[in-house]
Design an enzyme around this catalytic site. Structure first.
Site, short mmCIF file in Angstrom:
data_model
loop_
_atom_site.label_atom_id
_atom_site.label_comp_id
_atom_site.label_asym_id
_atom_site.label_seq_id
_atom_site.Cartn_x
_atom_site.Cartn_y
_atom_site.Cartn_z
N LYS A 264 26.40 -4.24 -1.94
CA LYS A 264 27.87 -4.25 -1.99
C LYS A 264 28.48 -3.57 -0.77
CE LYS A 264 27.34 -3.28 -6.88
NZ LYS A 264 27.52 -2.15 -7.81
N ARG B 116 11.36 3.75 3.18
CA ARG B 116 11.00 2.80 4.24
C ARG B 116 12.25 2.01 4.59
NH1 ARG B 116 5.89 -1.21 4.43
NH2 ARG B 116 4.96 0.79 5.02
N ARG C 159 0.80 -1.23 0.00
CA ARG C 159 0.00 0.00 0.00
C ARG C 159 0.83 1.27 0.00
NH1 ARG C 159 -2.72 -3.98 1.58
NH2 ARG C 159 -0.73 -4.52 2.49
N THR C 160 1.81 1.35 0.87
CA THR C 160 2.54 2.61 1.00
C THR C 160 3.28 2.92 -0.31
OG1 THR C 160 2.81 2.06 3.32
CG2 THR C 160 4.13 3.89 2.48
N HIS D 255 5.12 5.87 11.39
CA HIS D 255 4.63 5.72 10.01
C HIS D 255 3.72 6.94 9.78
CE1 HIS D 255 3.49 4.06 6.29
NE2 HIS D 255 3.13 2.84 6.64
N1 CP Z 1 -0.12 0.10 5.73
C1 CP Z 1 1.07 -0.23 5.22
O1 CP Z 1 2.12 0.33 5.57
O2 CP Z 1 1.00 -1.24 4.30
P1 CP Z 1 2.22 -1.76 3.43
O3 CP Z 1 3.20 -2.43 4.38
O4 CP Z 1 1.63 -2.71 2.44
O5 CP Z 1 2.86 -0.57 2.79
#
Ligand code: CP
Length: 319
Positions: free
Chosen positions: A97, A118, A68-69, A146
């Site tokens: 590397k 991320r 999703r993100t 998040h």
């Molecule tokens: N909600 C969320 O962070 O989903 P993903 O891990 O799929 O990005």
């Protein structure tokens, strides 16, 4: 007249506060910022295809898996006419590397106007923002924060409840490692909520977050049993037990199915109740809930596109 000018100048400053500023923790933004972003996301929901990012390049660096993100950021960028560079698997980059995070960030900054990242290590996004000459948006750093998920959660709550104020919010599941509940709790604390925290003993909300609620005078209650919190809830926010954060697999096995929300449990709930989940789910929401009108998690994931459009354009000073 002077007062008028001062007001104009204050408003202009307020509107520019997000410009060029990294978004690492939800606490980097104020209550006013949240409300402004919600307004902008509402505009994008009405008209998502605006070419505001034409000529911009956004880097998308995902050192951890995501559906999703990553894809909602990509969708937001594509709908705005921007371009994306990056990787979805660090093992396909020179990290494999032995390249340091600093060198990766400095290099990618040369190729982009903003970095979405991320990373599994808590604090990595803050570190990246300190070395990067371009703004960094934290798309999740370990069990820490998040913030973009939090903003889309706020948008979803406002959209379904008509307000963010005075709500009864049940946070359920892995409150220790779940970064989404940490961000959401901090943001909602601005709106006088009553929190119910439902988790196994070993996955309680960390003490630092509870201290914050104590300092702010926000009511919260801790429960072992999910049914205790359901009848009064406006929002039930379910979470997955974060298997990848456990050092001992036996400890994960003990708690992995601690809570499963089923349709039959929703009979006596409030009409305005909506069930949220940042997703992905494993077992914590039975599929029989999906057809209940109170289930909102897939619409919530859609809201991520509009909110991420709002975040990107605000940071780049385009809104
Ligand atoms: N909600 C969320 O962070 O989903 P993903 O891990 O799929 O990005």
């Amino acid at each position: 007249m002077i007062v008028g000018n001062l007001l104009l100048s204050t408003n202009a400053n307020k509107q520019n506060l997000m410009k060029n500023k990294s978004l690492i923790s939800i606490t980097d933004y104020s209550k006013e910022d949240y409300l402004k972003l919600i307004e902008i996301a509402e505009e994008f929901e009405k008209n998502p295809k605006q070419q505001l990012l034409k000529g911009y390049v956004i880097a998308s660096l995902f050192f951890e898996p995501s559906t999703r993100t990553r894809l909602s950021f990509e969708s937001a960028i594509n709908r705005l006419g921007g371009r994306i560079v990056g990787f979805t698997d660090a093992s396909s980059s020179s990290v494999k590397k032995g390249e340091s995070l600093k060198d990766t960030i400095l290099t990618v900054s040369n190729y982009s106007d903003l970095i979405v990242m991320r990373h599994p290590i808590e604090g990595s996004a803050r570190y990246a923002s300190e070395v990067a000459p371009v703004p960094v948006v934290n798309a999740g750093d370990g069990a820490n924060q998040h913030p973009t998920q939090c903003l889309l959660d706020l948008y979803s709550i406002k959209k379904t409840q008509g307000t963010l104020d005075n709500l009864n919010i049940a946070l359920v599941g892995d409150l220790k490692y779940g970064r989404t509940v940490h961000s959401l709790m901090m943001a909602m604390a601005h709106f006088n909520p009553t929190f119910n925290f439902i988790s196994p003993e070993s996955l309680r909300m960390p003490q630092g977050y509870k201290n914050h609620l104590d300092n702010e005078g926000i009511k919260y209650y801790e429960h072992d049993v999910l049914e205790d919190a359901i009848p009064h809830a406006d929002i039930i926010y379910m979470t997955r037990v974060q298997k990848e954060r456990f050092s001992d697999p036996i400890e994960y096995e003990k708690v992995k199915n601690a809570y499963v929300l089923r349709n039959a449990m929703l009979d006596e709930t409030k009409d305005n109740l909506r069930i949220l989940h940042p997703l992905p789910r494993v077992n914590e929401i039975h599929e029989d809930v999906d057809s209940n009108p109170k289930a909102y998690y897939f619409e919530q994931a859609l809201n991520g596109v509009f909110m991420r459009q709002a975040i990107l354009t605000s940071i780049l000073g385009l809104k």
